[in-house]
Design a protein around this motif. Structure first.
Motif, PDB file in Angstrom:
ATOM      1  N   ASN A  60      10.776  -3.702  -7.068  1.00 34.91           N
ATOM      2  CA  ASN A  60      12.115  -3.934  -6.533  1.00 34.91           C
ATOM      3  C   ASN A  60      12.812  -2.624  -6.191  1.00 34.91           C
ATOM      4  N   LYS A  61      13.862  -2.725  -5.423  1.00 31.38           N
ATOM      5  CA  LYS A  61      14.733  -1.602  -5.069  1.00 31.38           C
ATOM      6  C   LYS A  61      14.003  -0.476  -4.335  1.00 31.38           C
ATOM      7  N   GLY A  62      12.998  -0.815  -3.543  1.00 29.22           N
ATOM      8  CA  GLY A  62      12.358   0.186  -2.705  1.00 29.22           C
ATOM      9  C   GLY A  62      11.328   1.064  -3.377  1.00 29.22           C
ATOM     10  N   PHE A  63      10.846   0.670  -4.531  1.00 30.66           N
ATOM     11  CA  PHE A  63       9.816   1.446  -5.212  1.00 30.66           C
ATOM     12  C   PHE A  63       8.480   0.714  -5.184  1.00 30.66           C
ATOM     13  N   ALA A  64       7.408   1.496  -5.230  1.00 33.08           N
ATOM     14  CA  ALA A  64       6.063   0.936  -5.324  1.00 33.08           C
ATOM     15  C   ALA A  64       5.290   1.735  -6.358  1.00 33.08           C
ATOM     16  N   SER A  65       4.447   1.043  -7.110  1.00 31.80           N
ATOM     17  CA  SER A  65       3.484   1.722  -7.977  1.00 31.80           C
ATOM     18  C   SER A  65       2.245   1.931  -7.122  1.00 31.80           C
ATOM     19  N   ILE A  66       1.758   3.163  -7.107  1.00 33.88           N
ATOM     20  CA  ILE A  66       0.634   3.479  -6.234  1.00 33.88           C
ATOM     21  C   ILE A  66      -0.406   4.296  -6.985  1.00 33.88           C
ATOM     22  N   LYS A  67      -1.660   3.913  -6.802  1.00 31.74           N
ATOM     23  CA  LYS A  67      -2.793   4.632  -7.403  1.00 31.74           C
ATOM     24  C   LYS A  67      -3.588   5.212  -6.247  1.00 31.74           C
ATOM     25  N   LEU A  68      -3.773   6.525  -6.271  1.00 31.43           N
ATOM     26  CA  LEU A  68      -4.494   7.238  -5.223  1.00 31.43           C
ATOM     27  C   LEU A  68      -5.899   7.588  -5.680  1.00 31.43           C
ATOM     28  N   LYS A  69      -6.831   7.502  -4.771  1.00 28.80           N
ATOM     29  CA  LYS A  69      -8.223   7.850  -5.076  1.00 28.80           C
ATOM     30  C   LYS A  69      -8.285   9.319  -5.493  1.00 28.80           C
ATOM     31  N   ASP A  70      -9.066   9.586  -6.521  1.00 32.24           N
ATOM     32  CA  ASP A  70      -9.297  10.929  -7.068  1.00 32.24           C
ATOM     33  C   ASP A  70      -8.080  11.547  -7.759  1.00 32.24           C
ATOM     34  N   VAL A  71      -7.028  10.769  -7.978  1.00 28.48           N
ATOM     35  CA  VAL A  71      -5.918  11.211  -8.814  1.00 28.48           C
ATOM     36  C   VAL A  71      -6.004  10.337 -10.055  1.00 28.48           C
ATOM     37  N   ASP A  72      -6.744  10.863 -11.068  1.00 28.72           N
ATOM     38  CA  ASP A  72      -7.130  10.027 -12.201  1.00 28.72           C
ATOM     39  C   ASP A  72      -6.487  10.396 -13.527  1.00 28.72           C
ATOM     40  N   ASP A  73      -5.582  11.362 -13.504  1.00 29.74           N
ATOM     41  CA  ASP A  73      -4.961  11.739 -14.775  1.00 29.74           C
ATOM     42  C   ASP A  73      -3.530  12.213 -14.544  1.00 29.74           C
ATOM     43  N   GLU A  74      -2.821  12.362 -15.639  1.00 28.16           N
ATOM     44  CA  GLU A  74      -1.423  12.748 -15.591  1.00 28.16           C
ATOM     45  C   GLU A  74      -1.239  14.128 -14.965  1.00 28.16           C
ATOM     46  N   PHE A  75      -2.150  15.046 -15.238  1.00 24.72           N
ATOM     47  CA  PHE A  75      -2.047  16.413 -14.712  1.00 24.72           C
ATOM     48  C   PHE A  75      -2.063  16.410 -13.180  1.00 24.72           C
ATOM     49  N   ASN A  76      -3.037  15.718 -12.584  1.00 23.67           N
ATOM     50  CA  ASN A  76      -3.132  15.670 -11.130  1.00 23.67           C
ATOM     51  C   ASN A  76      -1.959  14.904 -10.513  1.00 23.67           C
ATOM     52  N   ALA A  77      -1.538  13.837 -11.176  1.00 17.03           N
ATOM     53  CA  ALA A  77      -0.410  13.056 -10.671  1.00 17.03           C
ATOM     54  C   ALA A  77       0.883  13.876 -10.730  1.00 17.03           C
ATOM     55  N   ARG A  78       1.060  14.645 -11.784  1.00 15.72           N
ATOM     56  CA  ARG A  78       2.271  15.460 -11.944  1.00 15.72           C
ATOM     57  C   ARG A  78       2.425  16.468 -10.796  1.00 15.72           C
ATOM     58  N   SER A  79       1.309  16.952 -10.262  1.00 15.67           N
ATOM     59  CA  SER A  79       1.377  17.923  -9.163  1.00 15.67           C
ATOM     60  C   SER A  79       1.917  17.299  -7.872  1.00 15.67           C
ATOM     61  N   LEU A  80       1.992  15.973  -7.820  1.00 12.45           N
ATOM     62  CA  LEU A  80       2.493  15.283  -6.631  1.00 12.45           C
ATOM     63  C   LEU A  80       3.974  14.906  -6.727  1.00 12.45           C
ATOM     64  N   LEU A  81       4.575  15.110  -7.887  1.00 12.30           N
ATOM     65  CA  LEU A  81       5.971  14.724  -8.080  1.00 12.30           C
ATOM     66  C   LEU A  81       6.883  15.433  -7.087  1.00 12.30           C
ATOM     67  N   ARG A  82       7.849  14.671  -6.559  1.00 16.22           N
ATOM     68  CA  ARG A  82       8.850  15.142  -5.603  1.00 16.22           C
ATOM     69  C   ARG A  82       8.263  15.581  -4.270  1.00 16.22           C
ATOM     70  N   LYS A  83       7.031  15.210  -3.996  1.00 17.46           N
ATOM     71  CA  LYS A  83       6.418  15.519  -2.699  1.00 17.46           C
ATOM     72  C   LYS A  83       6.772  14.412  -1.703  1.00 17.46           C
ATOM     73  N   GLU A  84       6.965  14.821  -0.450  1.00 13.64           N
ATOM     74  CA  GLU A  84       7.266  13.860   0.613  1.00 13.64           C
ATOM     75  C   GLU A  84       5.992  13.167   1.061  1.00 13.64           C
ATOM     76  N   VAL A  85       6.124  11.887   1.389  1.00 12.67           N
ATOM     77  CA  VAL A  85       4.989  11.064   1.804  1.00 12.67           C
ATOM     78  C   VAL A  85       5.220  10.599   3.251  1.00 12.67           C
ATOM     79  N   TYR A  86       4.164  10.691   4.036  1.00  9.36           N
ATOM     80  CA  TYR A  86       4.228  10.314   5.455  1.00  9.36           C
ATOM     81  C   TYR A  86       3.137   9.304   5.773  1.00  9.36           C
ATOM     82  N   LEU A  87       3.363   8.589   6.865  1.00  6.90           N
ATOM     83  CA  LEU A  87       2.404   7.612   7.361  1.00  6.90           C
ATOM     84  C   LEU A  87       2.317   7.799   8.870  1.00  6.90           C
ATOM     85  N   SER A  88       1.152   7.569   9.414  1.00  7.58           N
ATOM     86  CA  SER A  88       0.965   7.706  10.853  1.00  7.58           C
ATOM     87  C   SER A  88       1.901   6.772  11.606  1.00  7.58           C
ATOM     88  N   ILE A  89       2.446   7.255  12.717  1.00  4.36           N
ATOM     89  CA  ILE A  89       3.361   6.457  13.542  1.00  4.36           C
ATOM     90  C   ILE A  89       2.715   5.159  14.003  1.00  4.36           C
TER      91      ILE A  89
END
Length: 175
Positions: A60-89
């Protein structure tokens, strides 16, 4: 992939568990439109890096839980915090009539019902309470509130946007 070929989807807001899952804030009108995406681009050091999506669950409220391939632990996920996400037009649904995406009308010539041609649209300033069209004519900036009913017509072929600005507003800027 470069940003000109993409649109801003949102940003990674926080960790979601300990196995690499993150919460993605979707800065879009209808988050459900993106429940089946299979890849995204994350801006890492000003470079769009592709990631494949293993699972995505729209919350709800515009959030999604997302699991990315090869991001399998808290350390790797933490490096993505506050990063902007884009999608092809190419994943944007086509709009018609007077509906438009902000990025698609940049550079359009703007015409007012009373004043005629008033300049070129430089940006859409997406303020939550009062979005604005930033139009430039002869190095003068004109800010026009993007209120319901102000856009009258969009000619995508000729790159023209027809509006009805509030009475006297354009004169204030051009005097």
């Amino acid at each position: 992939m470069n940003k000109a070929d993409c649109f801003y989807l949102g940003h990674i807001s926080k960790l979601h568990g300990f196995k690499g899952e993150v919460s993605l804030f979707l800065d879009v009108t209808n988050p459900e439109d993106y429940k089946s995406i299979n890849s995204i681009f994350i801006d890492i050091d000003n470079s769009l890096t592709p990631f494949f999506v293993e699972t995505i669950r729209i919350k709800n409220k515009g959030f999604a839980s997302i699991k990315l391939k090869d991001v399998d632990d808290e350390f790797n996920a933490r490096s993505l915090l506050r990063k902007e996400v884009y999608l092809s037009i190419k994943f944007l649904p086509k709009l018609d009539g007077i509906n438009f995406y902000d990025h698609e009308v940049i550079g359009f010539n703007v015409f007012d019902e009373r004043e005629g041609h008033i300049g070129e649209l430089k940006s859409v300033i997406d303020l939550k309470l009062n979005p604005l069209l930033q139009v430039v004519q002869n190095k003068k900036e004109i800010l026009i509130p993007l209120i319901k009913g102000s856009v009258r017509k969009i000619d995508r072929v000729n790159k023209e946007l027809y509006i009805k600005a509030p009475d006297g507003l354009i004169d204030l800027y051009l005097q």
